[in-house]
Design an enzyme around this catalytic site. Sequence first.
Site, PDB file in Angstrom:
ATOM      1  N   ASN A 169      76.534  99.220  67.916  1.00  0.00           N
ATOM      2  CA  ASN A 169      77.589 100.098  68.448  1.00  0.00           C
ATOM      3  C   ASN A 169      77.156 101.549  68.333  1.00  0.00           C
ATOM      4  O   ASN A 169      76.053 101.840  67.870  1.00  0.00           O
ATOM      5  CB  ASN A 169      78.903  99.831  67.707  1.00  0.00           C
ATOM      6  N   ASP A 213      81.472  93.099  64.543  1.00  0.00           N
ATOM      7  CA  ASP A 213      82.381  91.988  64.244  1.00  0.00           C
ATOM      8  C   ASP A 213      81.743  90.648  64.572  1.00  0.00           C
ATOM      9  O   ASP A 213      82.154  89.626  64.057  1.00  0.00           O
ATOM     10  CB  ASP A 213      83.674  92.145  65.050  1.00  0.00           C
ATOM     11  N   LYS A 267      61.460  85.684  72.479  1.00  0.00           N
ATOM     12  CA  LYS A 267      62.188  86.544  73.419  1.00  0.00           C
ATOM     13  C   LYS A 267      62.800  85.684  74.529  1.00  0.00           C
ATOM     14  O   LYS A 267      62.084  84.872  75.150  1.00  0.00           O
ATOM     15  CB  LYS A 267      61.228  87.581  74.008  1.00  0.00           C
ATOM     16  N   PRO A 288      80.612  88.423  58.352  1.00  0.00           N
ATOM     17  CA  PRO A 288      81.559  88.512  57.220  1.00  0.00           C
ATOM     18  C   PRO A 288      82.292  89.844  57.247  1.00  0.00           C
ATOM     19  O   PRO A 288      81.708  90.862  57.640  1.00  0.00           O
ATOM     20  CB  PRO A 288      80.646  88.418  55.990  1.00  0.00           C
TER      21      PRO A 288
HETATM   22  O1  C5P Z   1      88.610  95.191  61.337  1.00  0.00           O
HETATM   23  P1  C5P Z   1      88.026  96.530  61.559  1.00  0.00           P
HETATM   24  O2  C5P Z   1      86.587  96.481  61.997  1.00  0.00           O
HETATM   25  O3  C5P Z   1      88.814  97.454  62.410  1.00  0.00           O
HETATM   26  O4  C5P Z   1      88.052  97.195  60.118  1.00  0.00           O
HETATM   27  C1  C5P Z   1      87.464  98.403  59.837  1.00  0.00           C
HETATM   28  C2  C5P Z   1      87.184  98.540  58.363  1.00  0.00           C
HETATM   29  O5  C5P Z   1      86.681  97.331  57.833  1.00  0.00           O
HETATM   30  C3  C5P Z   1      86.114  99.577  58.097  1.00  0.00           C
HETATM   31  O6  C5P Z   1      86.366 100.118  56.817  1.00  0.00           O
HETATM   32  C4  C5P Z   1      84.852  98.762  58.120  1.00  0.00           C
HETATM   33  O7  C5P Z   1      83.806  99.369  57.391  1.00  0.00           O
HETATM   34  C5  C5P Z   1      85.307  97.462  57.481  1.00  0.00           C
HETATM   35  N1  C5P Z   1      84.612  96.261  57.990  1.00  0.00           N
HETATM   36  C6  C5P Z   1      83.814  95.573  57.150  1.00  0.00           C
HETATM   37  N2  C5P Z   1      83.192  94.422  57.586  1.00  0.00           N
HETATM   38  C7  C5P Z   1      83.385  93.983  58.853  1.00  0.00           C
HETATM   39  C8  C5P Z   1      84.202  94.691  59.714  1.00  0.00           C
HETATM   40  C9  C5P Z   1      84.811  95.845  59.261  1.00  0.00           C
HETATM   41  O8  C5P Z   1      83.629  95.971  55.992  1.00  0.00           O
HETATM   42  N3  C5P Z   1      82.782  92.878  59.253  1.00  0.00           N
END
Ligand code: C5P
Length: 398
Positions: A209, A277, A287, A304
């Site tokens: 991202n 996510d 590849k 996770p």
């Molecule tokens: O669920 P979302 O991505 O909006 O949540 C954001 C918060 O959760 C941020 O603090 C991010 O660093 C943390 N986060 C995490 N692990 C993930 C997704 C988000 O620690 N897999």
Amino acid sequence: MKTASRVLLIVGGGVAAYKSLELVRLLAKAGVACEAVLTGAGAQFVTPLSLSALTGKPARSELFDLTEEAKMGHIELSRSADLIVVAPATADLMAKAAAGIAGDLATTTLLATDKPVLMAPAMNVKMWEHPATRRNLAQLKADGVAFIGPDDGEMACGEYGPGRMAEPATIRDAVLAMLKPSGPLKGRRALVTAGPTREPIDPVRYLTNRSSGTQGYAIAAALAALGAEVTLVSGPTALPAPRGVSRVEVEMAEAMLAACEAALPADIAVMTAAVSDWKAASVAPGKLKKGPGEPEPLKLAKTPDILATLAKGPKRPRLLIGFAAETEALEVNAAAKLSSKGCDWIVGNDVTEAGVMGGAENRVTLFSAQGAEPWPRMSKTDVANRLAARIAAALGDQ
Ligand code: C5P
């Protein structure tokens, strides 16, 4: 508040001198800049060129090098750093320093300095145990010199016992402890995550991202400036490690989780990383080739949730702070994350606002059990400083 972060490294003449190169590298990774001085014997074991390349500054050894002396005299050299580290500290260097002998650049610098000195002795067991060295050690300690090591172990000369120089990572930790500024977070441990993660699809492609890591790095720096011992677990970014912060670099969410768990226990955790996510459900070993037809849809799996995992874990940090980057309904979504993630505060930001994701400014709202507190738009550094001050106040009340 000033964060001490410059070390003058004096390299004495011992086989352990090669470890000084690793020490410079580890200190640089922790945001501490080094300048090196070699004794004549030290220059027999490690070249000034290697040290100059790693420190980025010319390594010196001559007291009367007119060109270098003209630029920076030994007095100035001895005062320009926040800490002087002698590694390896040989029996000879210890003896000269204990007696106040100043016959070369290294010993003159040690005599002229008004800064703290840390010595990492390295010598043969018999030399270390010799009454003369014991006397010199006692004298140097009485003069306020700090010591790290030596360790027990097998030495280059084949003998076994105390005399091996402490490992570079141990010396680095001692250096960081001595450089730590005092402040309201002194003695507190903090974990900060920052940057994006990179989830491989095949050996050359990945999911990621637009996060630059700027906000998380600023928070790590702000916490360190208030005296906290900070571990920054960072995804790939173009940013240098902030001063006085230990950085652990990772790529994937799973590695980020493992690095976070390894950094616990901590009093404070601020999770600013934009963790992907999803990851590819399976990573192709080679590849992926484009064929004549339409490509296969990419199958995704969840990564996770690091924040939620730490919140439920046995070593939950006392103050656990998450970030919520939202593109809609910030109030509702960010506030809901407080309970769904099990954290204490959520810093919410509307990433549709121009220049926020990857930019230098941020407009955030702090959500806690006390409600929502919108902050005005400000630089990410100011957000970090304000958040660090709030953290210090919250922990100060406990
Ligand atoms: O669920 P979302 O991505 O909006 O949540 C954001 C918060 O959760 C941020 O603090 C991010 O660093 C943390 N986060 C995490 N692990 C993930 C997704 C988000 O620690 N897999």
